[in-house]
Structures are given as structure tokens and as C-alpha cells.
Write an enzyme that holds these catalytic residues in place. Structure first.
Site, short mmCIF file in Angstrom:
data_model
loop_
_atom_site.label_atom_id
_atom_site.label_comp_id
_atom_site.label_asym_id
_atom_site.label_seq_id
_atom_site.Cartn_x
_atom_site.Cartn_y
_atom_site.Cartn_z
N THR A 143 46.18 61.16 25.15
CA THR A 143 46.99 61.12 26.30
C THR A 143 46.79 59.65 27.29
OG1 THR A 143 45.19 62.31 27.60
CG2 THR A 143 47.29 63.40 27.01
N GLY A 144 45.86 58.68 26.67
CA GLY A 144 45.95 57.38 26.80
C GLY A 144 45.25 56.98 28.30
N SER A 145 45.83 56.07 28.87
CA SER A 145 45.40 55.53 30.03
C SER A 145 46.32 55.09 31.28
CB SER A 145 44.35 54.44 29.69
OG SER A 145 45.06 53.50 29.12
N GLY A 182 41.02 39.25 33.09
CA GLY A 182 41.12 40.02 31.91
C GLY A 182 42.28 39.77 31.19
N HIS A 445 45.94 24.33 2.16
CA HIS A 445 46.11 23.12 2.81
C HIS A 445 47.69 22.79 3.06
CE1 HIS A 445 45.36 19.32 4.88
NE2 HIS A 445 46.02 18.66 3.85
P1 FAD Z 1 48.85 55.57 25.38
O1 FAD Z 1 49.69 54.53 24.40
O2 FAD Z 1 48.61 55.28 26.68
O3 FAD Z 1 49.87 56.92 25.03
C1 FAD Z 1 49.53 57.97 25.89
C2 FAD Z 1 50.81 58.81 25.61
O4 FAD Z 1 50.66 60.25 26.11
C3 FAD Z 1 51.81 58.14 26.85
O5 FAD Z 1 53.18 58.19 26.36
C4 FAD Z 1 51.86 59.28 27.99
O6 FAD Z 1 53.37 59.51 28.45
C5 FAD Z 1 51.66 60.65 27.03
N1 FAD Z 1 50.99 61.81 27.80
C6 FAD Z 1 50.07 61.61 28.90
N2 FAD Z 1 49.64 62.76 29.35
C7 FAD Z 1 50.48 63.83 28.69
C8 FAD Z 1 50.82 65.18 28.64
N3 FAD Z 1 49.92 65.83 29.49
N4 FAD Z 1 51.60 65.68 28.13
C9 FAD Z 1 52.53 64.80 27.12
N5 FAD Z 1 52.39 63.58 27.13
C10 FAD Z 1 51.55 63.20 27.67
N6 FAD Z 1 46.36 46.57 22.94
C11 FAD Z 1 46.52 46.01 21.95
O7 FAD Z 1 45.74 46.47 20.97
N7 FAD Z 1 47.09 44.94 21.84
C12 FAD Z 1 47.88 44.30 23.04
O8 FAD Z 1 48.48 43.36 22.87
C13 FAD Z 1 47.90 45.14 24.23
N8 FAD Z 1 48.55 44.75 24.90
C14 FAD Z 1 48.78 45.48 26.39
C15 FAD Z 1 49.36 45.18 27.37
C16 FAD Z 1 49.48 45.95 28.36
C17 FAD Z 1 50.50 45.33 29.62
C18 FAD Z 1 48.89 47.04 28.44
C19 FAD Z 1 48.90 47.64 29.63
C20 FAD Z 1 48.33 47.55 27.44
C21 FAD Z 1 47.93 46.77 26.25
N9 FAD Z 1 47.39 47.25 25.24
C22 FAD Z 1 47.11 46.48 24.09
C23 FAD Z 1 46.67 48.60 25.25
C24 FAD Z 1 47.26 49.32 24.36
O9 FAD Z 1 48.58 49.61 25.02
C25 FAD Z 1 46.45 50.88 24.43
O10 FAD Z 1 45.22 50.66 24.22
C26 FAD Z 1 47.04 51.96 23.63
O11 FAD Z 1 48.55 52.08 23.98
C27 FAD Z 1 46.43 53.13 23.62
O12 FAD Z 1 47.09 54.16 22.80
P2 FAD Z 1 46.94 55.67 23.14
O13 FAD Z 1 47.72 56.29 22.05
O14 FAD Z 1 45.50 55.87 23.22
O15 FAD Z 1 47.72 55.97 24.63
P1 NAD Z 2 40.31 43.85 31.69
O1 NAD Z 2 39.05 44.69 31.48
O2 NAD Z 2 40.41 43.29 30.49
O3 NAD Z 2 39.89 42.80 32.62
C1 NAD Z 2 39.98 43.16 34.02
C2 NAD Z 2 39.15 42.01 34.83
O4 NAD Z 2 39.20 42.45 36.28
C3 NAD Z 2 37.88 41.93 34.56
O5 NAD Z 2 37.46 40.55 33.98
C4 NAD Z 2 36.97 42.30 35.70
O6 NAD Z 2 35.69 41.37 35.97
C5 NAD Z 2 38.13 42.00 36.80
N1 NAD Z 2 37.60 42.73 38.19
C6 NAD Z 2 37.40 44.08 38.05
N2 NAD Z 2 37.39 44.42 39.44
C7 NAD Z 2 37.84 43.09 40.08
C8 NAD Z 2 37.74 42.90 41.46
N3 NAD Z 2 37.67 43.73 42.60
N4 NAD Z 2 38.12 41.68 41.92
C9 NAD Z 2 38.43 40.69 41.04
N5 NAD Z 2 38.22 40.83 39.65
C10 NAD Z 2 37.86 42.25 39.18
O7 NAD Z 2 41.34 45.01 32.05
P2 NAD Z 2 42.96 44.41 32.09
O8 NAD Z 2 43.20 43.19 31.73
O9 NAD Z 2 43.32 45.29 33.23
O10 NAD Z 2 43.22 45.34 30.74
C11 NAD Z 2 43.12 46.80 30.78
C12 NAD Z 2 43.00 47.09 29.26
O11 NAD Z 2 43.99 46.93 28.38
C13 NAD Z 2 41.76 46.34 28.47
O12 NAD Z 2 40.98 47.10 28.09
C14 NAD Z 2 42.44 45.93 27.50
O13 NAD Z 2 41.78 45.87 26.31
C15 NAD Z 2 43.84 46.46 27.36
N6 NAD Z 2 44.77 45.39 26.94
C16 NAD Z 2 44.70 44.67 25.59
C17 NAD Z 2 45.43 43.59 25.41
C18 NAD Z 2 45.34 42.92 24.01
O14 NAD Z 2 44.79 43.38 23.20
N7 NAD Z 2 45.86 41.62 24.05
C19 NAD Z 2 46.48 43.26 26.44
C20 NAD Z 2 46.34 43.64 27.61
C21 NAD Z 2 45.58 44.74 27.81
#
Ligand code: FAD
Ligand code: NAD
Length: 467
Positions: A143-145, A182, A445
Site C-alpha cells: 500500500t506504499g506511502s 532531499g 571511447h
Molecule cells: P506505491 O507506489 O505508493 O503504491 C501503493 C498503491 O497502493 C497506491 O496506488 C495506493 O492507491 C494503493 N493503496 C493503498 N492502500 C490501499 C488499499 N487499502 N486498498 C487498495 N489500494 C490501496 N523512486 C524511484 O526509485 N525513482 C524515482 O525516480 C522516484 N521518483 C519519485 C518522485 C516523487 C515525486 C515521489 C513522490 C516518489 C518517487 N519515488 C521514486 C519513490 C517511488 O514512487 C516509491 O518508492 C514507490 O512508488 C513505492 O512503491 P510501492 O508499490 O511500495 O507503493
Molecule cells: P528525503 O528523505 O529524500 O528528503 C527530505 C529532506 O528533508 C531531508 O534532507 C531532511 O533532512 C529534510 N527535512 C526533514 N525535516 C525538515 C524540516 N523540518 N525542515 C527542513 N528540512 C527538513 O525525502 P523526500 O525528498 O521527501 O522524498 C521522499 C522519498 O521519496 C525518499 O525516500 C526518496 O527515496 C523517494 N524519492 C526518490 C526519488 C528518486 O529515487 N530519484 C525521487 C523522489 C522521491
């Protein structure tokens, strides 16, 4: 309906688990509460953010580097509505692809919120309020985050926003204030800085991307400063208020002085928390951890309840799509009686700024803390012919190798196409290669990957050729 496996959630963890289960001959269902599959990653995460990063990078290059390449452009302008529309089309194509894969693999999908009645019975509550019940021998929670919030800083989703709203804005912000330096903050901050927004980053720690090797944060800050981004490191946000179209963010400096910044949008990107609302975990006796609300699992990703597994962002470890995918495959194979393996130390981390940042294995800080003796090799992109040709000379590759055995322990890079190049380091480290092994392998290269070989040559015997 009786299934071998019910997957709750269709993100990269859930949909990959469902497909792998089906491939292994298990009768599989997947429940998704939204109308499209793919979860955070496909709908509001990885894919839309990369679509906007690519569009904004094209614009930035057209505005800043084309002239040097000898290409003149008149009346260059951004059609932001079209940029957002293209992003939505990319998302629609990608989520549609999952529907196709579900059909191809004969996975039954249900749209609605899944919740436990007991450990083998799941109720699906649909958007119209109707309910359906299905049962399964095994259940995978995927269910992700969702974005974390700060208790003193309410997100109104209009002016104080999360990444979800930042991906669908109707206008380019004049001044975007980012809370959190982050991954999300720097990727989306880059998008808007390239499109002309003033971007200010307020970060609590003393460096950006603080969990990665320190050298990367330092170099990335230098590059993003050149792009026009401002950094307030070691600053503590204390509040934010909205008046009309203006947002005021207040914060304390490292010397405890009070400061404020005024902008038109504030993006809160301070991490994400596991999402388990509405799952009814209490019905089967699963509790979540106090910090981060994650579900505890054992080495087989099984919860405290036999036959109920959890994967991806909802369990411990990096919140990354590829980690969730690997766990989806892992858990399907466990259920099918196989003996899969995940090397958590070799899950790469990438930040899709430009230059890109990519990392795998131990950081220099972690090796020092462990007391491991290591050698450092580095190679700057300014010494790479390929990087000079493409005008991408910022950044470097840094290789950490065991002092005695020369085994590669960590690779950290910031540079052009680092996100793709890190795969070489992952393969090498999975096979426990030494820095000398890489040094002796042919690298085409001119390519950016030659920088990895040069950094390995530097680590092995300080004998890089081009520095
Ligand atoms: P999710 O992708 O969150 O999927 C969970 C699904 O469960 C959702 O569709 C939700 O609707 C569904 N759900 C929840 N509860 C229920 C329920 N009770 N019944 C039915 N359905 C339900 N990671 C990378 O590796 N590379 C990146 O470039 C990257 N970029 C990101 C950019 C942004 C802006 C964000 C926010 C995240 C990014 N991430 C990236 C992180 C990545 O999106 C997550 O780590 C990944 O989606 C987690 O997968 P998951 O399957 O655990 O959960
Ligand atoms: P993050 O953990 O990468 O960064 C959050 C940052 O906010 C940290 O540097 C932390 O020190 C700072 N922070 C926390 N509380 C604060 C406060 N009160 N004031 C100021 N700074 C504060 O989290 P994110 O950027 O929100 O990303 C969330 C998750 O999504 C990450 O775990 C990341 O792995 C995933 N994600 C991954 C990608 C990718 O793989 N390219 C892209 C986007 C998101």
C-alpha cells in the site's frame, strides 16, 4: 472468489508481485483504490517527475547552451500547459501499460479500498459504496506511502503543497520555497529553477541529500547554485502562513536568529510515511512501528501473521520503486516455494537533477564509521572528452575500494547520465569485482563510462591516464 494470492496496492511493488505470482502459476488478484494502476511511482512520482525534468532540461539547454553549440533560436518560450499535458499523457500511457500486463497475465483486478476481515478474507469497498469480498491463501500488502507533513505547517494543497500538487501546477511559480533538500525537493526544485522560478531550499541538516556520500551533496549544491537556487542549510523551519497568493515561511538560522522568506508557493518535501489507513490491520493483529508507521516483516517479508506479506514503501528500507519491484518478485517467489535473494546493500540511489547523482554501496562516512580501511579513486568529468563534447563537465566519479583486497565497496557519482552509468557499478559489485577488474575492462571511447574506469585506475594504483 478464492485466489492463491491477493495483492493490495498496484504500485511498483504490488503490480510486479502480481505479475510474478501469475508467471509462477498462482491465481492472483490485485486491488487498487484509484482508477489507474501503478501507484505513486507511475501516477504522482517517478514517471511524471522525470517527464517534467526532461521537458525543463530541453528548455534550459535551448535557452543556455544551444547558442554555444551554434544553434540560434528566436522567441523561445515555455508553453507550461502543454508541458503538463505531455506529462499527463506519459503517465496515462504508462499506467495503461499495467492494465495491459494484468490482462496478458490473467490477473483479476478490483478497483476499491481493500481491508482485512480476517487474514484470508479481504473486503473491497468501491467508489459507489458497494462491497465485495474475496479470499486468498496469501495476501501481499503493497500500500506504499504518502508525503510526511510537519505538525506546525498545514498543507493547503494550493499554496503550501506536496510533490503531488507540484506536478500539476497551473503556472510557473515566481518564488518557490522548498522545505527539505532531499530527493523530491531537488528534483522538482530543478524543474522550476530551469523554467525561471526563483527557488530557495531550506534544509534542516548541514548538507543537501544528507544521506548520500557527503562529496555528492557538496558538488550538487555548487551546480544548483549556478542554476540560481539558494540554499539555507542547517536552518529550522518554524511555520508558514498564506495570505492571498503569498506564502511566508519562517525559520531559525543555525545561530538561532529568526528569518522569513516570502514566495508564491511552498513545497513541503520532508520525507514520506508508510500508508496503511483503512487496511484494517487491527482485525488481524498487525501493528505498525511508531516512527514512520511501517509494517514489521521478517527476512522473507512475512508479517507477524503467517501468509500475510508486506513489501515496498510500507516496510523498512529505502523508499524506491526498484526496491519495491525487487521485493515484489522476491515475495512471489517465496510464496511459490523458491529461495530468492535481495542484496539490499546494492540497491542504487539516484537523484535526477542535471548532472544526475547516483550511488551504490557504502559511503565514505559509513566505511569510516565501520572502521574499514579503504582507498579512494576519483575522476572529474572535466577531464572527459565525451563530457567536453556535450558540455557536461560538472561532477566526478568516486570509487571506494578495500585497502587490502581492492574489492569495490562503494561508487558515488555526479555527472551526465550517472543514473544509467551506476548499473555498471552494481553489476561489478554484485560479482565482487576489484577496482583493478574494472580498470582492465574495455570501455567504449568516447563515453561517460570511461570516467568509472579512470576512477578505478586511480583507486587501484593512482594510475588514471587522463588526470
Ligand atoms: P506505491 O507506489 O505508493 O503504491 C501503493 C498503491 O497502493 C497506491 O496506488 C495506493 O492507491 C494503493 N493503496 C493503498 N492502500 C490501499 C488499499 N487499502 N486498498 C487498495 N489500494 C490501496 N523512486 C524511484 O526509485 N525513482 C524515482 O525516480 C522516484 N521518483 C519519485 C518522485 C516523487 C515525486 C515521489 C513522490 C516518489 C518517487 N519515488 C521514486 C519513490 C517511488 O514512487 C516509491 O518508492 C514507490 O512508488 C513505492 O512503491 P510501492 O508499490 O511500495 O507503493
Ligand atoms: P528525503 O528523505 O529524500 O528528503 C527530505 C529532506 O528533508 C531531508 O534532507 C531532511 O533532512 C529534510 N527535512 C526533514 N525535516 C525538515 C524540516 N523540518 N525542515 C527542513 N528540512 C527538513 O525525502 P523526500 O525528498 O521527501 O522524498 C521522499 C522519498 O521519496 C525518499 O525516500 C526518496 O527515496 C523517494 N524519492 C526518490 C526519488 C528518486 O529515487 N530519484 C525521487 C523522489 C522521491
Amino acid at each position: 472468489m478464492q485466489y492463491d494470492v491477493i495483492v493490495i496496492g498496484s504500485g511498483p511493488g504490488g503490480y510486479v508481485a502480481a505479475i510474478r505470482c501469475a508467471q509462477l502459476g498462482l491465481k492472483t488478484a490485485c486491488i487498487e483504490k484509484y482508477s489507474t494502476f501503478g501507484g505513486t511511482c507511475l501516477n504522482v512520482g517517478c514517471i511524471p517527475s522525470k517527464a517534467l525534468l526532461d521537458s525543463s532540461e530541453h528548455y534550459h539547454n535551448a535557452a543556455h547552451t544551444f547558442k554555444t553549440h551554434g544553434i540560434g533560436l528566436d522567441n523561445l518560450k515555455v508553453d507550461f500547459e502543454q508541458m503538463i499535458k505531455r506529462k499527463s499523457e506519459v503517465v496515462a500511457q504508462t499506467t495503461g501499460g499495467i492494465s495491459f500486463l494484468f490482462k496478458k497475465n490473467k490477473i483479476t483486478s478490483y478497483q476499491g479500498v481493500g481491508s482485512f476481515i480476517d487474514k484470508n478474507t479481504i473486503k473491497i469497498t468501491k467508489a459507489d459504496g458497494s462491497e465485495e469480498t474475496i479470499s486468498g491463501k496469501n495476501v501481499i500488502i503493497a500500500t506504499g506511502s504518502k508525503p510526511s507533513s510537519l505538525p506546525f505547517l498545514p498543507v493547503d494543497k494550493k499554496r503550501i503543497i506536496t510533490s503531488t500538487e507540484a506536478l500539476t501546477l497551473k503556472e510557473i511559480p515566481k518564488h518557490l520555497i522548498l522545505i527539505g533538500g532531499g530527493v523530491i525537493g531537488l528534483e522538482l526544485g530543478s524543474v522550476y529553477a530551469r523554467l525561471g522560478s526563483k527557488v530557495s531550499v531550506i534544509e534542516y541538516m548541514d548538507s543537501i541529500i544528507p544521506t548520500m556520500d557527503k562529496a555528492l551533496g557538496k558538488e550538487l549544491q555548487k551546480v544548483l547554485t549556478k542554476l540560481g537556487m539558494d540554499f539555507y542549510l542547517g536552518h529550522k523551519v518554524t511555520g508558514a502562513s498564506v495570505k492571498g497568493k503569498d506564502v511566508t515561511v519562517t525559520f531559525d538560522t543555525p545561530k538561532n536568529e529568526k528569518k522569513e522568506l516570502k514566495g508564491d508557493y511552498c513545497l513541503v518535501a520532508v520525507g514520506r510515511v508508510a500508508y496503511t489507513d483503512g487496511l484494517g490491520l487491527d482485525k488481524i493483529g498487525i501493528t505498525v512501528e511508531e516512527r514512520g508507521r511501517k509494517i514489521t516483516v521478517d527476512e522473507h517479508l512475512e508479517t507477524s501473521v503467517k501468509g500475510v506479506y508486506a513489501i515496498g514503501d510500507v516496510v523498512r528500507g529505502a523508499m524506491l520503486a526498484h526496491k519495491a519491484e525487487d521485493e515484489g518478485t522476491f515475495v512471489a517467489e517465496i510464496i511459490a516455494g523458491q529461495k530468492p535473494h535481495i542484496n539490499y546493500n546494492l540497491i542504487p540511489g539516484v537523484v535526477y537533477t542535471w548532472p544526475e547523482v547516483a550511488s551504490v554501496g557504502y559511503t565514505e562516512e559509513q566505511l569510516k564509521e565501520k572502521g574499514t580501511k579503504f582507498k579512494v579513486g576519483a575522476f572529474p568529468f572535466k577531464a572527459s572528452g565525451r563530457a567536453r563534447a556535450s558540455m557536461d563537465t560538472d561532477g566526478f566519479v568516486k570509487v571506494l575500494a578495500d585497502e587490502a583486497t581492492d574489492e569495490i565497496l562503494g561508487v558515488h557519482m555526479i555527472g551526465p547520465r550517472a543514473a544509467d552509468m551506476i548499473a555498471e557499478a552494481v553489476v561489478a559489485m554484485e560479482y565482487r569485482a576489484s577496482a583493478e577488474d574494472i580498470s582492465r575492462m574495455s570501455h567504449a571511447h568516447p563515453t561517460y563510462t570511461e570516467a568509472i574506469r579512470e576512477a578505478c585506475l586511480d583507486a587501484t594504483a593512482k594510475r588514471a591516464i587522463h588526470i
